[in-house]
Design a protein around this motif. Structure first.
Motif, PDB file in Angstrom:
ATOM      1  N   ILE A 165       0.879  -1.174   0.006  1.00 21.29           N
ATOM      2  CA  ILE A 165      -0.005  -0.178   0.002  1.00 21.29           C
ATOM      3  C   ILE A 165       0.975   1.123   0.071  1.00 21.29           C
ATOM      4  O   ILE A 165       0.629   2.196  -0.661  1.00 21.29           O
ATOM      5  CB  ILE A 165      -0.931   0.002   1.440  1.00 21.29           C
ATOM      6  CG1 ILE A 165      -2.008  -1.200   1.130  1.00 21.29           C
ATOM      7  CG2 ILE A 165      -1.437   1.373   1.620  1.00 21.29           C
ATOM      8  CD1 ILE A 165      -2.991  -1.442   2.223  1.00 21.29           C
ATOM      9  N   VAL A 166       1.906   1.329   0.968  1.00 22.88           N
ATOM     10  CA  VAL A 166       2.763   2.590   0.989  1.00 22.88           C
ATOM     11  C   VAL A 166       3.534   2.887  -0.248  1.00 22.88           C
ATOM     12  O   VAL A 166       3.734   3.708  -0.834  1.00 22.88           O
ATOM     13  CB  VAL A 166       3.633   2.350   2.222  1.00 22.88           C
ATOM     14  CG1 VAL A 166       4.598   3.398   2.169  1.00 22.88           C
ATOM     15  CG2 VAL A 166       2.902   2.204   3.751  1.00 22.88           C
ATOM     16  N   ASP A 167       3.792   1.753  -0.818  1.00 25.90           N
ATOM     17  CA  ASP A 167       4.790   1.633  -2.202  1.00 25.90           C
ATOM     18  C   ASP A 167       4.006   2.607  -3.338  1.00 25.90           C
ATOM     19  O   ASP A 167       4.192   3.349  -3.798  1.00 25.90           O
ATOM     20  CB  ASP A 167       5.119   0.493  -2.682  1.00 25.90           C
ATOM     21  CG  ASP A 167       5.628   0.350  -4.117  1.00 25.90           C
ATOM     22  OD1 ASP A 167       6.519   1.338  -4.214  1.00 25.90           O
ATOM     23  OD2 ASP A 167       5.498  -0.415  -4.929  1.00 25.90           O
ATOM     24  N   ARG A 168       2.622   1.961  -3.482  1.00 26.88           N
ATOM     25  CA  ARG A 168       1.964   2.886  -4.275  1.00 26.88           C
ATOM     26  C   ARG A 168       1.337   4.179  -3.902  1.00 26.88           C
ATOM     27  O   ARG A 168       1.407   5.192  -4.670  1.00 26.88           O
ATOM     28  CB  ARG A 168       0.451   1.954  -4.378  1.00 26.88           C
ATOM     29  CG  ARG A 168       0.490   0.945  -5.570  1.00 26.88           C
ATOM     30  CD  ARG A 168       1.342  -0.268  -5.126  1.00 26.88           C
ATOM     31  NE  ARG A 168       1.338  -1.211  -6.293  1.00 26.88           N
ATOM     32  CZ  ARG A 168       2.240  -2.149  -6.341  1.00 26.88           C
ATOM     33  NH1 ARG A 168       3.376  -1.976  -5.561  1.00 26.88           N
ATOM     34  NH2 ARG A 168       2.289  -2.848  -7.409  1.00 26.88           N
ATOM     35  N   HIS A 169       1.395   4.409  -2.633  1.00 26.47           N
ATOM     36  CA  HIS A 169       0.797   5.845  -2.124  1.00 26.47           C
ATOM     37  C   HIS A 169       2.160   6.840  -2.358  1.00 26.47           C
ATOM     38  O   HIS A 169       2.115   7.783  -2.950  1.00 26.47           O
ATOM     39  CB  HIS A 169       0.501   5.646  -0.451  1.00 26.47           C
ATOM     40  CG  HIS A 169       0.298   6.707   0.004  1.00 26.47           C
ATOM     41  ND1 HIS A 169      -0.727   7.806  -0.171  1.00 26.47           N
ATOM     42  CD2 HIS A 169       1.379   7.538   0.732  1.00 26.47           C
ATOM     43  CE1 HIS A 169      -0.497   8.795   0.452  1.00 26.47           C
ATOM     44  NE2 HIS A 169       0.544   8.656   1.261  1.00 26.47           N
ATOM     45  N   LEU A 267      -7.697  -0.339  -3.746  1.00 24.78           N
ATOM     46  CA  LEU A 267      -7.731   1.085  -4.730  1.00 24.78           C
ATOM     47  C   LEU A 267      -6.192   1.254  -4.940  1.00 24.78           C
ATOM     48  O   LEU A 267      -5.842   1.626  -5.938  1.00 24.78           O
ATOM     49  CB  LEU A 267      -8.124   2.204  -3.632  1.00 24.78           C
ATOM     50  CG  LEU A 267      -9.496   2.416  -3.633  1.00 24.78           C
ATOM     51  CD1 LEU A 267      -9.956   3.349  -2.584  1.00 24.78           C
ATOM     52  CD2 LEU A 267     -10.143   2.823  -4.869  1.00 24.78           C
ATOM     53  N   MET A 268      -5.420   0.853  -3.927  1.00 25.63           N
ATOM     54  CA  MET A 268      -3.959   0.941  -4.250  1.00 25.63           C
ATOM     55  C   MET A 268      -3.466  -0.106  -5.265  1.00 25.63           C
ATOM     56  O   MET A 268      -2.532   0.376  -6.092  1.00 25.63           O
ATOM     57  CB  MET A 268      -3.043   0.825  -2.979  1.00 25.63           C
ATOM     58  CG  MET A 268      -3.388   1.973  -1.891  1.00 25.63           C
ATOM     59  SD  MET A 268      -2.786   3.513  -2.436  1.00 25.63           S
ATOM     60  CE  MET A 268      -4.353   4.106  -2.837  1.00 25.63           C
ATOM     61  N   THR A 269      -4.079  -1.344  -5.537  1.00 28.36           N
ATOM     62  CA  THR A 269      -3.588  -2.089  -6.549  1.00 28.36           C
ATOM     63  C   THR A 269      -4.135  -1.339  -7.948  1.00 28.36           C
ATOM     64  O   THR A 269      -3.355  -1.317  -8.651  1.00 28.36           O
ATOM     65  CB  THR A 269      -4.619  -3.433  -6.504  1.00 28.36           C
ATOM     66  OG1 THR A 269      -4.389  -3.847  -5.155  1.00 28.36           O
ATOM     67  CG2 THR A 269      -4.300  -4.331  -7.653  1.00 28.36           C
ATOM     68  N   ILE A 270      -5.050  -0.401  -8.013  1.00 26.38           N
ATOM     69  CA  ILE A 270      -5.276  -0.077  -9.226  1.00 26.38           C
ATOM     70  C   ILE A 270      -4.484   1.433  -9.512  1.00 26.38           C
ATOM     71  O   ILE A 270      -3.941   1.605 -10.472  1.00 26.38           O
ATOM     72  CB  ILE A 270      -6.974   0.495  -9.268  1.00 26.38           C
ATOM     73  CG1 ILE A 270      -7.820  -0.638  -9.069  1.00 26.38           C
ATOM     74  CG2 ILE A 270      -7.307   1.130 -10.629  1.00 26.38           C
ATOM     75  CD1 ILE A 270      -9.388  -0.292  -8.855  1.00 26.38           C
ATOM     76  N   LEU A 271      -4.139   1.813  -8.441  1.00 18.93           N
ATOM     77  CA  LEU A 271      -3.213   3.168  -8.418  1.00 18.93           C
ATOM     78  C   LEU A 271      -1.878   2.795  -8.896  1.00 18.93           C
ATOM     79  O   LEU A 271      -1.137   3.421  -9.906  1.00 18.93           O
ATOM     80  CB  LEU A 271      -2.996   3.765  -7.167  1.00 18.93           C
ATOM     81  CG  LEU A 271      -1.927   4.910  -6.874  1.00 18.93           C
ATOM     82  CD1 LEU A 271      -2.486   6.123  -7.732  1.00 18.93           C
ATOM     83  CD2 LEU A 271      -1.968   5.370  -5.616  1.00 18.93           C
ATOM     84  N   GLY A 272      -1.449   1.362  -8.622  1.00 20.42           N
ATOM     85  CA  GLY A 272      -0.270   1.053  -9.220  1.00 20.42           C
ATOM     86  C   GLY A 272      -0.260   0.936 -10.552  1.00 20.42           C
ATOM     87  O   GLY A 272       0.675   1.396 -11.188  1.00 20.42           O
TER      88      GLY A 272
END
Length: 558
Positions: A165-169, A267-272
């Motif tokens: 999560i933090v990586d994508r964020h 959401l973070m999966t899609i953000l990646g």
């Protein structure tokens, strides 16, 4: 732990003088780093790095590894490059989180990079097999202990998915590429429900023989398909725990609950994927200008759009299912009330006589309770803790969803928006992004309703609030007095949210953007002198120039 607690504690030793907190925190930080010995995981009391007495000096010479593989207490020994433990990763995470909340956000990447690297070396992205020989065949050094408990397995999963999560964020915050790839964790189970985790229910004590949770009426909703068709379910050899048979493995894009892993991880999966697309488009040689127009990216955009639509449907289904559950309890109360009323009507006459006094007045019999009062209307009754948690998760999930739509179809860089050299304002993407910007502002209104101090996820929320605001700033700057009331109201909501964020987690970029948006609103409302308009625009531009998401811009990392 002492260093983290000292950041916000009101202990007298920390508040006796203005400099006391900073002095104590600095001393605790130095002690923490000294004990940790970052990136050189050797136990305390062992031979110092570079000492002539080190038995590993010759074999590690020239590698910059020092005493990395020195023997030590149980749990810290291992092969070169993987002698750290899960506790080391957690320490890196805590250090990075506190530094991320300061004004030196870029420095936190040193600790996040250490956490990502050590997590990969310890293979937290893989399930720990119950058969050590399987790990040995894959070239993985088996754990020194004979077995690993379910609690430790779950802890490994939760640490990896938190780092994911933090990586994508941070990729969005600092305009950087991803450090962790989806393909690395396609076989890793998703984190278990937070309630089970807190209760220590690692073996599914509330499940039937098929592994289905008897206490969860939405078990079917939690069966989230893996977005990678080749890995639809966890490997059968992972564990004999029946609870894991129905858990999804790998990144998912559907809501499963109100926790951070339940609604924010998808959401973070899609953000990646949006981040990967953003950097591919802006590649200096293989980007938009390579091989023709931007039509080459239409298939990728359509696929990500479909994933956002799938998330939105799952969010709506989860909301409706939860509302149906909340309505079942009032219906049960009504049934119980009707049953008690019928029982009271069929009381024998002798009982009624006992309830009557000599003067005919009704007496109170302590052995017979009066019928309960009618249930209050659900809309006027206060929300329970679980209901409030669901409302908050729904509001935050809706807002971030609209921001991801903006990131997919719009621009990330505020200066590029204002310059509009490619006439993006006249494109269909601008119209779509504008609609989502207004919807995101409406979602912020719901967030402020249920979480008025924005304390639910302050470390994550700021960047999505900011990116969802750039487009409204562009409209206010370009149209000024001709901006619609919907846009003006959305801008006011954005300003109010930034003011609350500054109180909860004071950061410079939020203070700066609040001033920028206030200045633009003053022009929209005609409160700025005509001769000062150009000067105000130039000041806004100078502030926004600090935060760039194009070229070699570093986002919020000044």
């Amino acid at each position: 732990m002492l260093w983290i607690a000292a950041q916000t504690s009101d202990a007298p030793a920390l508040t006796v003088s203005p400099s006391a907190r900073g002095r104590i925190c600095q001393k605790l930080l130095e002690m923490c780093i000294g004990f940790l010995r970052p990136l050189v995981h050797i136990p305390l009391g062992s031979v110092a790095v570079g000492s002539s007495h080190s038995s590993h000096e010759n074999e590690n010479a020239g590698m910059g590894l020092g005493g990395l593989a020195s023997p030590g207490p149980t749990g810290r020994e291992g092969v070169v490059g993987a002698a750290g433990t899960v506790d080391d990763i957690l320490t890196y995470i805590h250090l990075a989180t506190v530094i991320s909340a300061s004004e030196f956000k870029g420095a936190s990447l040193r600790w996040w990079n250490a956490a990502w690297a050590l997590a990969r070396e310890l293979r937290l992205n893989r399930e720990v097999s119950d058969q050590p020989e399987l790990e040995q065949e894959e070239g993985v050094v088996p754990n020194t202990r004979s077995t690993i408990g379910e609690e430790e397995k779950e802890e490994r999963r939760r640490i990896w998915w938190l780092l994911y999560i933090v990586d994508r964020h941070l990729a969005l915050c600092y305009n950087r590429p991803l450090a962790l790839r989806d393909i690395e964790c396609v076989d890793l189970l998703q984190p278990m429900d937070d309630t089970r985790w807190q209760n220590g229910d690692f073996y599914g004590s509330h499940e039937n023989s098929n592994g289905q949770d008897l206490a969860d009426p939405f078990h079917s909703l939690n069966q989230v398909p893996n977005i990678y068709a080749s890995n639809p379910s966890p490997p059968p050899s992972i564990s004999s725990n029946p609870q894991q048979a129905n858990r999804c493995a790998g990144p998912t894009i559907q809501v499963t609950g109100p926790s951070l892993f339940g609604f924010f991880l998808p959401l973070m999966t899609i953000l990646g994927e949006i981040v990967d697309l953003h950097h591919a488009r802006n590649h200096p040689r293989l980007g938009q200008g390579f091989g023709g127009s931007g039509a080459d990216w239409e298939d990728q955009v359509a696929e990500i759009q479909s994933q956002l639509d799938m998330y939105e449907r799952s969010l709506s289904d989860w909301e409706h299912n939860r509302l149906d559950t909340d309505q079942e309890k009032p219906r049960d109360d009504a049934v119980n009330m009707n049953g008690q009323q019928q029982a009271a009507e069929t009381l024998p006459e002798t009982t009624e006589a006992r309830l009557q006094g000599n003067n005919g007045d009704t007496l109170t019999d302590p052995a017979i309770a009066p019928p309960p009062a009618p249930a209050a209307d659900k809309s006027s009754s206060p929300l329970s803790g679980d209901q409030m948690q669901k409302k908050i998760a729904l509001a935050y999930g809706t807002h971030v969803l609209h921001v991801l739509h903006i990131l997919l179809s719009g621009k990330w860089d505020p200066i590029s928006m204002l310059d509009d050299n490619d006439l993006w304002i006249s494109s269909p993407g601008f119209i779509s992004a504008t609609a989502h910007a207004v919807s995101a502002a409406e979602a912020i209104g719901n967030i402020l309703k249920y979480d008025p101090d924005l304390s639910f996820m302050p470390y994550f929320f700021g960047i999505y609030l900011l990116q969802g605001s750039f487009l409204l700033l562009l409209i206010a700057d370009k149209l000024q007095g001709e901006a619609s009331q919907a846009v003006v109201g959305a801008c006011e909501t954005i300003v109010r949210a930034h003011e609350v964020c500054v109180v909860t987690l004071n950061t410079e970029y939020q203070r700066n953007f609040r001033k920028v948006m206030r200045s633009a609103l003053a022009q929209v409302r005609g409160r700025c002198l005509p001769e000062d308009m150009e000067e105000q625009k130039q000041r806004r531009r100078e502030v926004l120039m600090l935060y760039r998401w194009c070229g070699d811009g570093h986002g919020l990392a000044l």
